[in-house]
Scaffold this motif. Structure first.
Motif, PDB file in Angstrom:
ATOM      1  N   GLU A 206       0.835  -1.204   0.000  1.00 16.20           N
ATOM      2  CA  GLU A 206       0.000   0.000   0.000  1.00 16.20           C
ATOM      3  C   GLU A 206       0.870   1.255   0.000  1.00 16.20           C
ATOM      4  O   GLU A 206       0.524   2.263  -0.626  1.00 16.20           O
ATOM      5  N   ARG A 207       2.000   1.190   0.667  1.00 15.03           N
ATOM      6  CA  ARG A 207       2.920   2.324   0.647  1.00 15.03           C
ATOM      7  C   ARG A 207       3.511   2.510  -0.748  1.00 15.03           C
ATOM      8  O   ARG A 207       3.650   3.636  -1.233  1.00 15.03           O
ATOM      9  N   ILE A 208       3.834   1.396  -1.396  1.00 10.45           N
ATOM     10  CA  ILE A 208       4.307   1.448  -2.785  1.00 10.45           C
ATOM     11  C   ILE A 208       3.252   2.122  -3.661  1.00 10.45           C
ATOM     12  O   ILE A 208       3.562   2.982  -4.503  1.00 10.45           O
ATOM     13  N   ALA A 209       1.996   1.723  -3.464  1.00  7.28           N
ATOM     14  CA  ALA A 209       0.899   2.283  -4.264  1.00  7.28           C
ATOM     15  C   ALA A 209       0.773   3.782  -4.049  1.00  7.28           C
ATOM     16  O   ALA A 209       0.592   4.557  -5.007  1.00  7.28           O
ATOM     17  N   GLN A 210       0.868   4.232  -2.803  1.00  4.73           N
ATOM     18  CA  GLN A 210       0.731   5.654  -2.502  1.00  4.73           C
ATOM     19  C   GLN A 210       1.855   6.472  -3.134  1.00  4.73           C
ATOM     20  O   GLN A 210       1.614   7.541  -3.712  1.00  4.73           O
ATOM     21  N   LEU A 211       3.073   5.979  -3.031  1.00  5.47           N
ATOM     22  CA  LEU A 211       4.214   6.702  -3.591  1.00  5.47           C
ATOM     23  C   LEU A 211       4.142   6.747  -5.111  1.00  5.47           C
ATOM     24  O   LEU A 211       4.368   7.797  -5.732  1.00  5.47           O
ATOM     25  N   ALA A 212       3.831   5.604  -5.727  1.00  5.13           N
ATOM     26  CA  ALA A 212       3.731   5.566  -7.184  1.00  5.13           C
ATOM     27  C   ALA A 212       2.594   6.453  -7.676  1.00  5.13           C
ATOM     28  O   ALA A 212       2.740   7.179  -8.671  1.00  5.13           O
ATOM     29  N   SER A 213       1.464   6.405  -6.999  1.00  6.33           N
ATOM     30  CA  SER A 213       0.319   7.219  -7.406  1.00  6.33           C
ATOM     31  C   SER A 213       0.641   8.704  -7.319  1.00  6.33           C
ATOM     32  O   SER A 213       0.285   9.488  -8.217  1.00  6.33           O
ATOM     33  N   ALA A 214       1.312   9.108  -6.245  1.00  2.00           N
ATOM     34  CA  ALA A 214       1.673  10.518  -6.089  1.00  2.00           C
ATOM     35  C   ALA A 214       2.624  10.960  -7.192  1.00  2.00           C
ATOM     36  O   ALA A 214       2.471  12.051  -7.767  1.00  2.00           O
ATOM     37  N   ALA A 215       3.611  10.119  -7.509  1.00  2.00           N
ATOM     38  CA  ALA A 215       4.566  10.470  -8.561  1.00  2.00           C
ATOM     39  C   ALA A 215       3.880  10.561  -9.922  1.00  2.00           C
ATOM     40  O   ALA A 215       4.154  11.466 -10.719  1.00  2.00           O
ATOM     41  N   LEU A 216       2.958   9.643 -10.183  1.00  2.00           N
ATOM     42  CA  LEU A 216       2.297   9.598 -11.488  1.00  2.00           C
ATOM     43  C   LEU A 216       1.218  10.655 -11.649  1.00  2.00           C
ATOM     44  O   LEU A 216       0.663  10.808 -12.747  1.00  2.00           O
ATOM     45  N   SER A 217       0.897  11.377 -10.600  1.00  3.49           N
ATOM     46  CA  SER A 217      -0.103  12.440 -10.709  1.00  3.49           C
ATOM     47  C   SER A 217       0.334  13.504 -11.711  1.00  3.49           C
ATOM     48  O   SER A 217      -0.486  14.261 -12.226  1.00  3.49           O
ATOM     49  N   ARG A 218       1.647  13.553 -12.006  1.00  4.88           N
ATOM     50  CA  ARG A 218       2.156  14.517 -13.001  1.00  4.88           C
ATOM     51  C   ARG A 218       1.669  14.208 -14.402  1.00  4.88           C
ATOM     52  O   ARG A 218       1.696  15.068 -15.285  1.00  4.88           O
ATOM     53  N   LEU A 219       1.212  12.997 -14.629  1.00  6.06           N
ATOM     54  CA  LEU A 219       0.721  12.602 -15.947  1.00  6.06           C
ATOM     55  C   LEU A 219      -0.789  12.763 -16.090  1.00  6.06           C
ATOM     56  O   LEU A 219      -1.344  12.570 -17.170  1.00  6.06           O
ATOM     57  N   ARG A 220      -1.426  13.171 -15.007  1.00  5.23           N
ATOM     58  CA  ARG A 220      -2.879  13.291 -15.016  1.00  5.23           C
ATOM     59  C   ARG A 220      -3.285  14.677 -15.491  1.00  5.23           C
ATOM     60  O   ARG A 220      -2.566  15.660 -15.303  1.00  5.23           O
ATOM     61  N   PRO A 221      -4.464  14.801 -16.095  1.00  7.95           N
ATOM     62  CA  PRO A 221      -4.917  16.139 -16.555  1.00  7.95           C
ATOM     63  C   PRO A 221      -5.274  17.040 -15.389  1.00  7.95           C
ATOM     64  O   PRO A 221      -5.514  16.594 -14.293  1.00  7.95           O
TER      65      PRO A 221
END
Length: 221
Positions: A206-221
């Motif tokens: 779940e920590r992996i998911a949170q970190l990856a999701s936060a980093a990938l937010s740069r690709l979101r509109p």
């Protein structure tokens, strides 16, 4: 008159602590069966054996605690290195590949894959933004915690380089908030059926998911 039972004797000795002070010679005369054979041993020797067994059990527990502590430190160091790589990565377009590459290298995951959707139009042509069915999107959104267990023929295993080698899986949904629909799915796979099993905790994933999701937010509109 009722015969005296073993319980009566045990209760009497428990409630008469000075009995063996008055009959100290009995302690030397009591003979018990050793658990290490059928020979008879004195009460003192049996007590010493029990103490040695307790000490040995405590030593094993301490060794396990030290081992787990060392493993936790190693895992924390790897997580920190992976997180630093995400923070310092400058090219948003290549970030998804950097995420799975880091998981593969830092945590020795045999196979990794990632797919994303609902991204900014600038990333529409990227491989990680293609080939995701509505069923996979629905599955990812339905996962409130990562799935860990045997590969039950999940469609997402087709994203792996060698899907036939995926015996156990971790499916990690990516989302911007706990109650938000998923916008991606991370797949970690192993040929070892026990690498990811249902008895594992999901806190680390779940920590992996949170970190990856936060980093990938740069690709979101």
């Amino acid at each position: 008159m009722n015969p005296i039972t073993e319980d009566d004797i045990a209760n009497y000795l428990a409630n008469t602590p000075d009995f063996f002070e008055r009959h100290a010679q009995l302690l030397a005369e009591v003979q018990l069966t050793s658990p290490h054979g059928q020979r008879a041993v004195s009460l003192q020797e049996r007590q010493a054996e029990m103490l040695r067994e307790k000490i040995k059990a405590l030593e094993h527990r301490i060794m396990d605690m030290v081992r787990h502590g060392t493993e936790n430190v190693v895992t924390a160091d790897r997580l920190q290195r992976w997180t630093l790589s995400l923070l310092t990565w400058r090219d948003p377009r290549g970030l998804p590949w950097e995420i799975i590459k880091g998981l593969h290298q830092q945590f020795m995951v045999p196979q990794t894959a990632i797919k994303l959707w609902d991204l900014d139009a600038a990333y529409a042509g990227e491989g990680y933004n293609q080939g995701v069915s509505e069923d996979v999107k629905a599955l990812a959104t339905s996962l409130t915690t990562p799935y860990i267990g045997l590969n039950a023929g999940f469609e997402a295993t087709a994203w792996l380089n060698e899907p036939q080698q995926a015996q156990s899986l971790a499916l990690i949904p990516l989302r911007t908030a706990i109650d938000a629909p998923a916008f991606g799915l991370l797949v970690l796979a192993s040929p070892d059926p026990q690498r990811y099993n249902a008895e594992m905790g999901t806190d680390f994933l779940e920590r992996i998911a949170q970190l990856a999701s936060a980093a990938l937010s740069r690709l979101r509109p």
